[in-house]
Design a protein around this motif. Structure first.
Motif, PDB file in Angstrom:
ATOM      1  N   UNK A  29       8.023   4.621 -11.913  1.00  0.00           N
ATOM      2  CA  UNK A  29       6.938   4.643 -12.909  1.00  0.00           C
ATOM      3  C   UNK A  29       5.732   3.824 -12.470  1.00  0.00           C
ATOM      4  N   UNK A  30       5.987   2.785 -11.699  1.00  0.00           N
ATOM      5  CA  UNK A  30       4.850   1.993 -11.236  1.00  0.00           C
ATOM      6  C   UNK A  30       3.917   2.862 -10.366  1.00  0.00           C
ATOM      7  N   UNK A  46      17.257   8.100  -1.778  1.00  0.00           N
ATOM      8  CA  UNK A  46      16.741   8.487  -3.094  1.00  0.00           C
ATOM      9  C   UNK A  46      15.299   9.005  -3.005  1.00  0.00           C
ATOM     10  N   UNK A  47      14.469   8.335  -2.203  1.00  0.00           N
ATOM     11  CA  UNK A  47      13.040   8.693  -2.136  1.00  0.00           C
ATOM     12  C   UNK A  47      12.813  10.170  -1.879  1.00  0.00           C
ATOM     13  N   UNK A  48      13.456  10.699  -0.876  1.00  0.00           N
ATOM     14  CA  UNK A  48      13.276  12.125  -0.561  1.00  0.00           C
ATOM     15  C   UNK A  48      14.148  13.021  -1.437  1.00  0.00           C
ATOM     16  N   UNK A  49      15.243  12.471  -1.996  1.00  0.00           N
ATOM     17  CA  UNK A  49      16.125  13.308  -2.824  1.00  0.00           C
ATOM     18  C   UNK A  49      15.425  13.788  -4.089  1.00  0.00           C
ATOM     19  N   UNK A  75       8.125   8.357   0.486  1.00  0.00           N
ATOM     20  CA  UNK A  75       8.218   7.075   1.190  1.00  0.00           C
ATOM     21  C   UNK A  75       7.641   5.911   0.387  1.00  0.00           C
ATOM     22  N   UNK A  76       6.836   6.219  -0.626  1.00  0.00           N
ATOM     23  CA  UNK A  76       6.387   5.186  -1.551  1.00  0.00           C
ATOM     24  C   UNK A  76       7.487   4.813  -2.535  1.00  0.00           C
ATOM     25  N   UNK A  77       8.135   5.847  -3.105  1.00  0.00           N
ATOM     26  CA  UNK A  77       9.197   5.589  -4.090  1.00  0.00           C
ATOM     27  C   UNK A  77      10.324   4.724  -3.506  1.00  0.00           C
ATOM     28  N   UNK A  78      10.636   4.956  -2.211  1.00  0.00           N
ATOM     29  CA  UNK A  78      11.686   4.149  -1.593  1.00  0.00           C
ATOM     30  C   UNK A  78      11.408   2.655  -1.766  1.00  0.00           C
ATOM     31  N   UNK A  79      10.151   2.280  -1.536  1.00  0.00           N
ATOM     32  CA  UNK A  79       9.830   0.855  -1.474  1.00  0.00           C
ATOM     33  C   UNK A  79       9.684   0.252  -2.869  1.00  0.00           C
ATOM     34  N   UNK A  80       8.994   0.949  -3.768  1.00  0.00           N
ATOM     35  CA  UNK A  80       8.844   0.364  -5.111  1.00  0.00           C
ATOM     36  C   UNK A  80      10.205   0.253  -5.812  1.00  0.00           C
ATOM     37  N   UNK A 113       0.878  -1.176   0.000  1.00  0.00           N
ATOM     38  CA  UNK A 113       0.000   0.000   0.000  1.00  0.00           C
ATOM     39  C   UNK A 113       0.906   1.214   0.000  1.00  0.00           C
ATOM     40  N   UNK A 114       0.776   2.050  -1.024  1.00  0.00           N
ATOM     41  CA  UNK A 114       1.694   3.188  -1.142  1.00  0.00           C
ATOM     42  C   UNK A 114       1.031   4.320  -1.912  1.00  0.00           C
ATOM     43  N   UNK A 115       1.799   5.342  -2.224  1.00  0.00           N
ATOM     44  CA  UNK A 115       1.349   6.474  -3.023  1.00  0.00           C
ATOM     45  C   UNK A 115       2.581   7.051  -3.707  1.00  0.00           C
TER      46      UNK A 115
END
Lengths: 215, 215
Positions: free
Chosen positions: B210-211, B173-176, B14-19, B8-10
Motif C-alpha cells: 500500500x505504501x 512474492x514481488x513477481x507472484x 521489484x519495488x514491492x519486494x523491498x517495501x 527509490x522505487x515504483x
C-alpha cells in the motif's frame, strides 16, 4: 580419491563461471559434465540435488552443503574458500555489497537477456525479428552498463569491483563469451572489450574453460 | 526529520519486494516513487546512484551504503538489520545458502521470465504467439519449482526456507503478484497458492504494498 568438492556442470555460460572461479581459487574439484542436449539435468537423481533442474550444482562434502544457481555457488565459494579476500571482499563491507549488486545484475539481466537473444537468433523455429531486435538492443544496453561500471572503477584497474578479480568478474565473463556469437560488437565498448580480453587471457580462466571443453 | 534509509522505487514487482521486506523488518524509511512511465529512472541524477537505471535503489546513510538490484538490497537489509535472524538465517549456515540459492532463482528466472511474458501479452505491438507460448510454459515451470521447494520444506511450515519468512519469500512474492494478470492458474500449484495467499494477507506485506500504491 575423490575431492571434497563435486561440480555438476556443462560447457555453457553458467558452467564456465564456476570452473573459472574454482581455478582462480586454486581449488581441486571433481567435475561431472551433464549432457544437456539429452536432458540429463531433468533426471530424477539430479532434481533431488536441484529442484530447478539446471546446471551448475556444487556439492561440498566437507561442509555438507549442496548449492545451485551460479550466483549462489560463486558467493558460497568466495565466502568459504577465500579467507584472505584475494578474490572477494570482506563480508559486510561496501565492496562486498557492490560486488553482490553487480553479481545480481549479471545473473538477473545479462544472463537471461543474452540467453533470450541466443535463443531467438539460433534456436527458435521461425525468424522473429521483433524479439531479436528487442533482445539485441537490451544486450547492448547491458554491455554498456558494464562499460560504465568499469569506467567508475578504472582508478583501481580493469576490474568490476575493487582492485582485483572476484566472483562478479567470473560471473560476467561466463555469458560474455556468448556476445560475439550474437553479433555484439565489443569494440563499441572499449573498457569492457579490454576487460573481456584480459579475463579471457588469464591462465586460470583458460584452465577452467578447457576443463569443461575437455581440452 | 528524514530517516537514515531512503528507498527509490515504483509500484512494480521489484519495488514491492523491498517495501514489504522493510515493513516486515519494522524499519522506518523515506520513499521516493519514480515515474517509470516518464523514464525518471534513466535521468542522470539517478544513474549516478545506479548505473543500470532501474528501481529499486536504497541509500543507507547510517552505513554510507548505496545498493541496487532487488536481490542485493534484500540481502543487505537482512544482513544489516536482522541480527536475531527473525527474517533471515545466520551467515555461513546451510539455510543461509539455501535462501541465497532460491533468492537468486527468483531474480534470475522468475523475474526476467515473468517480465517477458508480461511484455509479450500486454505491451508488445504485435501478437507474437511463439514468444507468448514460450514464456507462458516457462513461468508455469518456474511456479512448479517453487511448489516443489515448498513441498520439500513443508515440515517447517509455509515458507520457502526454514521455519519463518525471509528475504526469499519477499522476493518471490514481488513477481507472484503478476501471475494472475498473466493467466497463470495458481490453483494448479496447491502449496504455492496457499503460500501466496498467506504472504499476501500478511499485514506488514499489505502495508508495504500500500505504501507504493499510495493507499
Amino acid at each position: 580419491m575423490s575431492a571434497p568438492l563435486k561440480l555438476y556442470a556443462a560447457a555453457a555460460p553458467n558452467g564456465f563461471k564456476i570452473t573459472t572461479f574454482l581455478e582462480l581459487l586454486g581449488l581441486k574439484y571433481d567435475l561431472q559434465i551433464l549432457d544437456i542436449s539429452k536432458g540429463e539435468q531433468k533426471e530424477p537423481w539430479f532434481l533431488k540435488l536441484n529442484p530447478n533442474g539446471r546446471i551448475p550444482t556444487l556439492i561440498d562434502s566437507t561442509h555438507g552443503v549442496t548449492v545451485s544457481q551460479s550466483g549462489a555457488v560463486l558467493q558460497y565459494l568466495a565466502d568459504t574458500y577465500d579467507p584472505n579476500h584475494k578474490l572477494s571482499f570482506k563480508y559486510g563491507s561496501k565492496e562486498y555489497y557492490k560486488q553482490l549488486e553487480y553479481l545480481i545484475f549479471s545473473v538477473a539481466e545479462q544472463g537471461p537477456i543474452t540467453g533470450q537473444l541466443y535463443h531467438f537468433k539460433h534456436l527458435a523455429p521461425c525468424k522473429d525479428e521483433y524479439a531479436i531486435d528487442r533482445y539485441f538492443k537490451d544486450v547492448n544496453r547491458i554491455v554498456g552498463v558494464f562499460d560504465e561500471i568499469l569506467n567508475r572503477n578504472k582508478h583501481n584497474g580493469l576490474y568490476l569491483v575493487g582492485d582485483h578479480l572476484s566472483a562478479v568478474d567470473a560471473s560476467v565473463y561466463g555469458w560474455s563469451r556468448f556476445l560475439k556469437p550474437n553479433d555484439i560488437e565489443l569494440e563499441k565498448y572499449p573498457l569492457f572489450n579490454q576487460w573481456y580480453n584480459s579475463v579471457d587471457q588469464n591462465e586460470f580462466v583458460q584452465k577452467g574453460v578447457n576443463r569443461l571443453l575437455q581440452k
